[in-house]
Design a protein around this motif. Structure first.
Motif, mmCIF file in Angstrom:
data_model
loop_
_atom_site.group_PDB
_atom_site.id
_atom_site.type_symbol
_atom_site.label_atom_id
_atom_site.label_comp_id
_atom_site.label_asym_id
_atom_site.label_seq_id
_atom_site.Cartn_x
_atom_site.Cartn_y
_atom_site.Cartn_z
ATOM 1 N N ARG A 62 0.831 -1.208 0.000
ATOM 2 C CA ARG A 62 0.000 0.000 0.000
ATOM 3 C C ARG A 62 0.865 1.257 0.000
ATOM 4 N N LEU A 63 1.917 1.235 0.792
ATOM 5 C CA LEU A 63 2.816 2.392 0.820
ATOM 6 C C LEU A 63 3.471 2.597 -0.542
ATOM 7 N N ALA A 64 3.827 1.500 -1.194
ATOM 8 C CA ALA A 64 4.422 1.597 -2.529
ATOM 9 C C ALA A 64 3.415 2.188 -3.509
ATOM 10 N N VAL B 61 -4.814 -5.888 -3.347
ATOM 11 C CA VAL B 61 -4.481 -4.743 -2.494
ATOM 12 C C VAL B 61 -4.147 -3.532 -3.348
ATOM 13 N N ARG B 62 -3.408 -3.758 -4.424
ATOM 14 C CA ARG B 62 -3.055 -2.639 -5.294
ATOM 15 C C ARG B 62 -4.289 -2.067 -5.989
ATOM 16 N N LEU B 68 -10.386 0.718 -7.440
ATOM 17 C CA LEU B 68 -11.111 -0.056 -8.448
ATOM 18 C C LEU B 68 -11.910 -1.199 -7.833
ATOM 19 N N ILE B 69 -11.546 -1.620 -6.649
ATOM 20 C CA ILE B 69 -12.344 -2.617 -5.941
ATOM 21 C C ILE B 69 -12.531 -2.164 -4.496
ATOM 22 N N ASP B 70 -13.612 -2.622 -3.891
ATOM 23 C CA ASP B 70 -13.896 -2.302 -2.492
ATOM 24 C C ASP B 70 -13.808 -3.575 -1.668
#
Lengths: 234, 234
Positions: A62-64, B61-62, B68-70
DNA sequence: TGTATTTTATTTGTCGACAAAAAATCGACG
DNA sequence: CGTCGATTTTTTGTCGACAAATAAAATACA
């Protein structure tokens, strides 16, 4: 002693670990506790937080995604550098977001928004009075963030908040200079901005925000050329 | 048969799995192959791509980081909805980014940038000629993306590209209407934009981009009120 | 028959372990 | 003494398994 076990470690609920690691690492990066270039070791973090590498990894991803850390494939990951050479792109974006969010706040704000904004302004004034530079940076960001929220455009607030975060890193490098007479001027300008927002004067909001932003940029530029002899192109 | 094993599955190099899943899922979401609200099942994806849940999870996660997703904690994750009620915030942001990026392109572009931009414009014109709506959407986004790159401000290009992606989802809902005489007008407007960028006329670039963006927004608004009887506030 | 409660099933979050990739170390050879 | 190559060490990416959390199903009860 509440919420702790015999080891003194907080009992974490399932799913709260990633957020904790993410928030803490994020703060440490933005506060320059982890300066740019610092290596990030997963195993080390896993041991520090007494958890597996999996949730650590998720926080790092997430940080990336926000560009706060850089990951070389198969190799080390480290805190991302501040790009001083292209700083002018940052200033351009920051000033534009100052303008847009303030204008939109004047257009779309509701009564309760003004209360929140005024509260943050009071906190900022208190930080200036106390000459607490770190608190100034934080409360100033919160003030403008609240204005952006009142503008009710998530695309702009999203970019703006990221810019303000990035600004935390830049300003913290130079917060020493904040003990001159500039902060009081900021307090006055903030008051003026609140007034035009409340009056729903879109044009004045835009003008004030532009002047406010450009003045901050100017101040930072001066710091750079004075402290570093770096000529930042604008 | 190259790069495949006996099962017909591509031999993946270590670390390439996440990117593959991320790219594919992202495309499927933006192309509405996975419409908003579609459930995303990790185990199912893991089986589909013949890999463990770990890399799938990282890709998700990205995607969540880009909105784009929840993901509901401990429960299902699904493709994020398009917020039709607050569509005007999207249009506001899009038009502003059209203006800013085009103006910056006029200011900072180099010779090689124009070549890239003209190439994308040619592809767009070809798509219009072929009446290929999907190609129009893609090449139009690429055209404006190239202009943004020529402006050389990563903060603006980052937001702008995200907006163009989001636009892919919106436009794809209505691409049927693209078989009227509007696209040819877009081709001409694009040509005019290239001209003012090449001439480094900042003011004209801003004006053209504003008109171009607002026209597109107008078109989409008409589609909405016609097809859905939805009154989008602007 | 409808509602509350227990039981089962599904899915997510976390873990420890292993394998691949790159860096660091060591050793052979000039 | 320096350089190149092989070997070891470190760190990352991936895996399968398990446990917690929630939803769904089944059962008990009014």
């Amino acid at each position: 002693m509440t919420d702790t076990d015999t080891n003194g470690l907080p009992e974490r609920r399932r799913g709260s670990g990633v957020k904790m690691v993410y928030d803490l690492l994020r703060d440490e990066i933005l506060d320059l506790v982890l300066p740019p270039g610092s290596p990030i070791d997963e195993a080390q973090l896993a041991e520090r937080f007494k958890m597996s590498r999996t949730p650590i990894r998720e926080a790092l991803v997430r940080l990336a995604g926000e560009g706060l850390i850089d990951t070389l494939p198969n190799r080390s990951t480290m805190v991302s550098n501040i790009d001083f050479l292209n700083m002018h792109t940052y200033f351009d974006a920051l000033v534009l977001m100052y303008r847009v969010t303030t204008r939109l706040a004047a257009e779309h704000h509701r009564a309760e928004d003004l209360q929140v904004i005024r509260a943050h302004q009071a906190a900022f004034a208190a930080a200036v009075e106390a000459q607490d530079a770190l608190a100034m940076i934080a409360t100033n960001a919160a003030f403008h963030s609240a204005i952006a929220e009142a503008g009710r455009n998530p695309y702009f607030t999203g970019l703006f908040k990221r810019l303000l975060d990035e600004g935390r890193r830049i300003l913290r490098l130079y917060y020493q200079s904040y003990d001159d007479r500039l902060p009081r001027r900021f307090v006055d300008e903030h008051e003026a901005m609140i007034a035009v927002i409340a009056a729903r004067d879109l044009g004045a909001a835009d003008r004030l925000a532009k002047a406010h932003g450009e003045q901050i940029v100017d101040q930072i530029r001066k710091l750079f050329s004075r402290d570093r002899r770096l000529d930042i192109e604008l």
